[in-house]
Enzyme design. Structure first.
Site, PDB file in Angstrom:
ATOM      1  N   TRP A  18       1.552  11.391   5.743  1.00 17.91           N
ATOM      2  CA  TRP A  18       1.905  10.069   5.201  1.00 17.91           C
ATOM      3  C   TRP A  18       1.142   9.773   3.935  1.00 17.91           C
ATOM      4  O   TRP A  18       1.696   9.197   2.990  1.00 17.91           O
ATOM      5  CB  TRP A  18       1.706   8.987   6.271  1.00 17.91           C
ATOM      6  CG  TRP A  18       2.542   9.279   7.482  1.00 17.91           C
ATOM      7  CD1 TRP A  18       2.105   9.632   8.720  1.00 17.91           C
ATOM      8  CD2 TRP A  18       3.978   9.323   7.549  1.00 17.91           C
ATOM      9  NE1 TRP A  18       3.171   9.867   9.547  1.00 17.91           N
ATOM     10  CE2 TRP A  18       4.322   9.693   8.858  1.00 17.91           C
ATOM     11  CE3 TRP A  18       5.003   9.090   6.620  1.00 17.91           C
ATOM     12  CZ2 TRP A  18       5.657   9.829   9.279  1.00 17.91           C
ATOM     13  CZ3 TRP A  18       6.328   9.227   7.032  1.00 17.91           C
ATOM     14  CH2 TRP A  18       6.633   9.584   8.340  1.00 17.91           C
ATOM     15  N   ASP A  38      -2.716   1.916   4.747  1.00 20.55           N
ATOM     16  CA  ASP A  38      -1.507   2.128   5.538  1.00 20.55           C
ATOM     17  C   ASP A  38      -1.973   2.124   6.995  1.00 20.55           C
ATOM     18  O   ASP A  38      -2.588   3.083   7.461  1.00 20.55           O
ATOM     19  CB  ASP A  38      -0.858   3.471   5.163  1.00 20.55           C
ATOM     20  CG  ASP A  38       0.318   3.820   6.067  1.00 20.55           C
ATOM     21  OD1 ASP A  38       0.625   3.045   7.006  1.00 20.55           O
ATOM     22  OD2 ASP A  38       0.935   4.882   5.844  1.00 20.55           O
ATOM     23  N   LYS A  41       5.412   0.678  15.928  1.00 24.49           N
ATOM     24  CA  LYS A  41       4.411   1.322  16.794  1.00 24.49           C
ATOM     25  C   LYS A  41       3.640   0.255  17.577  1.00 24.49           C
ATOM     26  O   LYS A  41       3.858   0.073  18.754  1.00 24.49           O
ATOM     27  CB  LYS A  41       3.490   2.210  15.961  1.00 24.49           C
ATOM     28  CG  LYS A  41       4.284   3.304  15.235  1.00 24.49           C
ATOM     29  CD  LYS A  41       3.537   3.889  14.097  1.00 24.49           C
ATOM     30  CE  LYS A  41       4.426   4.627  13.135  1.00 24.49           C
ATOM     31  NZ  LYS A  41       5.180   5.742  13.696  1.00 24.49           N
TER      32      LYS A  41
HETATM   33  C1  LIG Z   1       0.865   6.271   9.176  1.00 24.32           C
HETATM   34  C2  LIG Z   1       2.327   6.160   8.849  1.00 24.32           C
HETATM   35  N1  LIG Z   1       2.695   5.744   7.621  1.00 24.32           N
HETATM   36  C3  LIG Z   1       3.987   5.639   7.287  1.00 24.32           C
HETATM   37  C4  LIG Z   1       5.000   5.949   8.169  1.00 24.32           C
HETATM   38  C5  LIG Z   1       6.429   5.794   7.749  1.00 24.32           C
HETATM   39  O1  LIG Z   1       6.924   4.653   8.315  1.00 24.32           O
HETATM   40  P1  LIG Z   1       8.434   4.153   8.148  1.00 24.32           P
HETATM   41  O2  LIG Z   1       9.261   5.046   9.002  1.00 24.32           O
HETATM   42  O3  LIG Z   1       8.360   2.735   8.634  1.00 24.32           O
HETATM   43  O4  LIG Z   1       8.781   4.233   6.710  1.00 24.32           O
HETATM   44  C6  LIG Z   1       4.666   6.366   9.457  1.00 24.32           C
HETATM   45  C7  LIG Z   1       5.724   6.684  10.431  1.00 24.32           C
HETATM   46  O5  LIG Z   1       5.521   7.241  11.476  1.00 24.32           O
HETATM   47  C8  LIG Z   1       3.298   6.476   9.797  1.00 24.32           C
HETATM   48  O6  LIG Z   1       2.931   6.897  11.014  1.00 24.32           O
END
Ligand SMILES: Cc1ncc(COP(=O)(O)O)c(C=O)c1O
Length: 361
Positions: free
Chosen positions: A103, A172, A196
């Protein structure tokens, strides 16, 4: 009788039974309106109250000062990978990013696509992102330092946040928001996809400190500017009403049934300790994250062979435990034990793991 199983999926993820029951209870007639909450206008008093109460609960639970704005956006956490640099990284300056996995890598890539100056101040790629870096080479005068507080795929988590000496942190927190208490004041912005720890997919929580808004360039499209959503209380356009309503109920559960974030943190520590203890003593399972960097939310582990891993996931399902397959990019196994996973769910998993190891070791 409901058929409920223990759901260890990484997101969308399990939600408190109380919340699901409350949704069912008032689904056809929301507070005497004669309509469902997904049918009322987002400009109605009913939805106004939902929005106001949800933001107020976030502020209370996270102990946010009045200098923070609570916003609900769409586009997932992934949209924030580009909105953050678009809004907060001015021309001629650079931002520091700590690369702790998939991520964070995506966040870096999006900033680079925009032609922004990015400094990867630290990375744990050398050891397959199995740890949280300790040595960070900050750039003097960086616009911000971006971190991923919990790495959902690799199962690592910042135990304490880095001291950036006044440079705003951007976090994040998609996979550990509201799982533990921390001082929000060093953060210029925090974002989290809802699916989550907060509720269903469809809404993204953004918490932005007021001083950061001065950086937002005038030329950005309205839908991509934080100021648009601050000025219109997240209702510049139709917000994700159902997701926000469900988040409100999850927050109510967290405040009133669990008793707040500190209580939640103690429970989360207890759950993670049970699982890591089972891994460490088994001689059969091996945790993939370094001990000092282990996540309290996503517990990643391997079995002696991929065949056994497949069998483990299958047998677990037969025993009422789902979602234990690791992320498709890394394989192995992963148990996501977010706020809503009850201690009994983790105990059931530990018991199953012990039996499986005895029979297959
Ligand atoms: C730490 C983290 N950041 C970003 C994301 C991406 O999230 P989204 O699917 O809401 O764009 C995730 C998805 O699992 C994640 O675990």
């Amino acid at each position: 009788m409901n058929h409920r199983i223990y759901n260890f999926n990484a997101g969308p993820a399990t939600l408190p039974l109380l919340v699901l029951e409350a949704i069912r209870e008032e689904f056809l007639d929301y507070k005497g309106s004669g309509m469902s909450i997904i049918e009322v206008s987002h400009r109605s008093k009913w939805f106004d109250d939902v929005m106001e109460d949800t933001s107020a609960r976030i502020k209370r639970l996270m102990k946010l000062g009045n200098d923070f704005h609570v916003l609900f956006l769409q586009g997932g956490a992934s949209m924030q990978f580009c909105m953050v640099p678009m809004n907060l990284l001015p021309e001629g300056r650079s931002a520091d990013y700590v690369n702790t996995g998939t991520w964070a890598t995506k966040a870096i890539k999006e900033a680079q696509i925009l032609g922004k100056k990015v400094n990867v101040a630290a990375s744990s790629e050398d050891k397959n992102f199995s740890y949280i870096p300790r040595d960070i080479s900050y750039t003097p005068d960086a616009a911000y330092v971006h971190i991923t507080s919990n790495n959902t795929i690799k199962g690592t988590q910042w135990a304490a946040f880095p001291d950036t000496k006044g440079v705003p942190l951007i976090g994040d927190m998609s996979s550990d928001i509201l799982s533990r208490s921390f001082d929000p004041s060093p953060f210029g912005l925090i974002y989290a996809g809802a699916q989550k720890n907060l509720g269903p997919a469809g809404a993204t929580l953004v918490i932005v400190r007021d001083d950061m808004l001065k950086r937002v360039p005038k030329g950005l499209p309205s839908m991509l500017k934080y100021t648009t959503f601050v000025e219109k209380n997240s209702m510049y356009n139709t917000p994700p009403c159902f997701a926000i309503y469900a988040i409100q109920l999850v927050l109510k559960w967290l405040e009133e049934t669990v008793g707040g974030v500190e209580k939640m943190e103690t429970i989360n520590q207890e759950k993670a300790a049970l699982l890591y203890k089972a891994l460490d003593k088994s001689g059969f399972y091996s945790g993939t994250a370094e001990k000092g960097s282990r996540s309290l939310m996503n517990v990643t582990f391997r079995l002696p062979s991929e065949d056994l891993e497949k069998r483990f996931v299958q047998k677990a399902l037969e025993n009422g435990l789902t979602g234990l397959k690791g992320h498709r990019s890394v394989g192995g196994c992963r148990a996501s034990i977010y706020n809503s996973m009850p201690v009994n769910g983790v105990k059931a998993l530990v018991e199953f793991m012990e039996t499986f190891a005895r029979r297959n070791g």
